[in-house]
Design a protein around this motif. Structure first.
Motif, PDB file in Angstrom:
ATOM      1  N   TYR A  39      38.059  40.678  41.882  1.00 12.03           N
ATOM      2  CA  TYR A  39      38.531  40.132  40.613  1.00 12.03           C
ATOM      3  C   TYR A  39      39.446  38.945  40.924  1.00 12.03           C
ATOM      4  N   PRO A  40      39.603  38.013  39.982  1.00 11.51           N
ATOM      5  CA  PRO A  40      40.334  36.776  40.286  1.00 11.51           C
ATOM      6  C   PRO A  40      41.808  36.947  40.636  1.00 11.51           C
ATOM      7  N   SER A  72      41.469  41.287  45.448  1.00 11.84           N
ATOM      8  CA  SER A  72      41.768  39.952  44.935  1.00 11.84           C
ATOM      9  C   SER A  72      42.472  39.179  46.044  1.00 11.84           C
ATOM     10  N   THR A  73      42.647  37.900  45.830  1.00  9.07           N
ATOM     11  CA  THR A  73      43.314  37.073  46.839  1.00  9.07           C
ATOM     12  C   THR A  73      44.842  37.190  46.762  1.00  9.07           C
ATOM     13  N   ILE A  97      43.013  46.128  47.646  1.00 10.12           N
ATOM     14  CA  ILE A  97      43.088  45.357  48.886  1.00 10.12           C
ATOM     15  C   ILE A  97      43.609  43.950  48.613  1.00 10.12           C
ATOM     16  N   GLY A  98      44.555  43.527  49.437  1.00 10.63           N
ATOM     17  CA  GLY A  98      45.039  42.154  49.397  1.00 10.63           C
ATOM     18  C   GLY A  98      44.181  41.285  50.309  1.00 10.63           C
ATOM     19  N   ASP A  99      43.784  40.138  49.806  1.00 16.11           N
ATOM     20  CA  ASP A  99      42.947  39.191  50.559  1.00 16.11           C
ATOM     21  C   ASP A  99      43.543  37.785  50.451  1.00 16.11           C
ATOM     22  N   PRO A 100      44.826  37.610  50.856  1.00 17.29           N
ATOM     23  CA  PRO A 100      45.482  36.322  50.638  1.00 17.29           C
ATOM     24  C   PRO A 100      44.860  35.155  51.411  1.00 17.29           C
ATOM     25  N   GLY A 116      41.145  29.047  45.012  1.00 15.72           N
ATOM     26  CA  GLY A 116      41.768  30.045  45.878  1.00 15.72           C
ATOM     27  C   GLY A 116      41.675  31.453  45.324  1.00 15.72           C
ATOM     28  N   LEU A 117      40.682  31.683  44.459  1.00 15.72           N
ATOM     29  CA  LEU A 117      40.479  32.971  43.797  1.00 15.72           C
ATOM     30  C   LEU A 117      39.060  33.477  44.040  1.00 15.72           C
TER      31      LEU A 117
END
Length: 187
Positions: A39-40, A72-73, A97-100, A116-117
């Motif tokens: 998701y964004p 998401s990022t 989950i974090g996906d920075p 960046g999303l």
């Protein structure tokens, strides 16, 4: 290129799950059915309605042996802050989950580079770690947990019954098809 029947690419990340930060990797997707639900962004509008819908039906996913991974990022810290501040997100019991860096989003080909999303991507992964279902929605179009459950039941049925397929709108317990020369032109 389609990701259908491809192996999930390796990744390592940190997730917020049940009050803790936990490591998650591609290895966690093996041995059971999984949904990777991109998701964004946290603290937005359509996203909490989707994640809340999944939370409302989480027990049914678990009954089917399916784990959900929301991605998401945002960072895992942001996921915790959102979880702590939103009643809807507070009911989530699956890993977020974090996906920075966007690495996982790129692995699943849902990264919107200029923003960046991640796109709204849904991926159903079988116990061997192969992608069986891919759905990508435009940013303004929310997804439906009940429809996802229906698709997972169909995928699980087909996996357990080689030689059979599930027709459109198939629901658990309904008739399936056994493709053969006799069926050509008869449907």
């Amino acid at each position: 290129m389609s990701l259908i029947n491809t192996q999930v690419k390796p990744f390592n990340a940190t997730a917020y799950h049940n009050g803790e930060f936990i490591p998650v990797s591609d290895a966690d997707l093996k041995g059971k059915w999984s949904v990777v639900f991109f998701y964004p962004a946290d603290f937005t509008f359509v996203c909490p309605t989707e994640l809340g819908d999944l939370a409302d039906h989480y027990a049914e996913f678990q009954r089917l042996g399916v784990e959900i991974y929301a991605v998401s990022t945002d960072t895992h810290f942001t996921h915790k802050a959102w979880h702590d501040s939103s009643e809807t997100i507070g009911k989530i019991r699956y890993p977020m989950i974090g996906d920075p860096t966007g690495a996982i989003s790129r692995n699943f080909e849902v990264m919107i580079e200029e923003a960046g999303l991640a796109d709204r991507g849904t991926f159903v992964i079988d116990p061997q770690g192969k992608v069986q279902i891919v759905e990508i929605n435009a940013g303004g179009v929310g997804r439906d947990a009940l429809e996802l459950l229906r698709k997972i039941k169909a995928a699980q049925y087909v996996a357990a019954h080689p030689g059979e397929v599930c027709p459109a709108k198939w629901k658990e317990g309904e008739a399936t098809l056994a493709p053969s020369l006799d069926l050509v032109g008869k449907i």
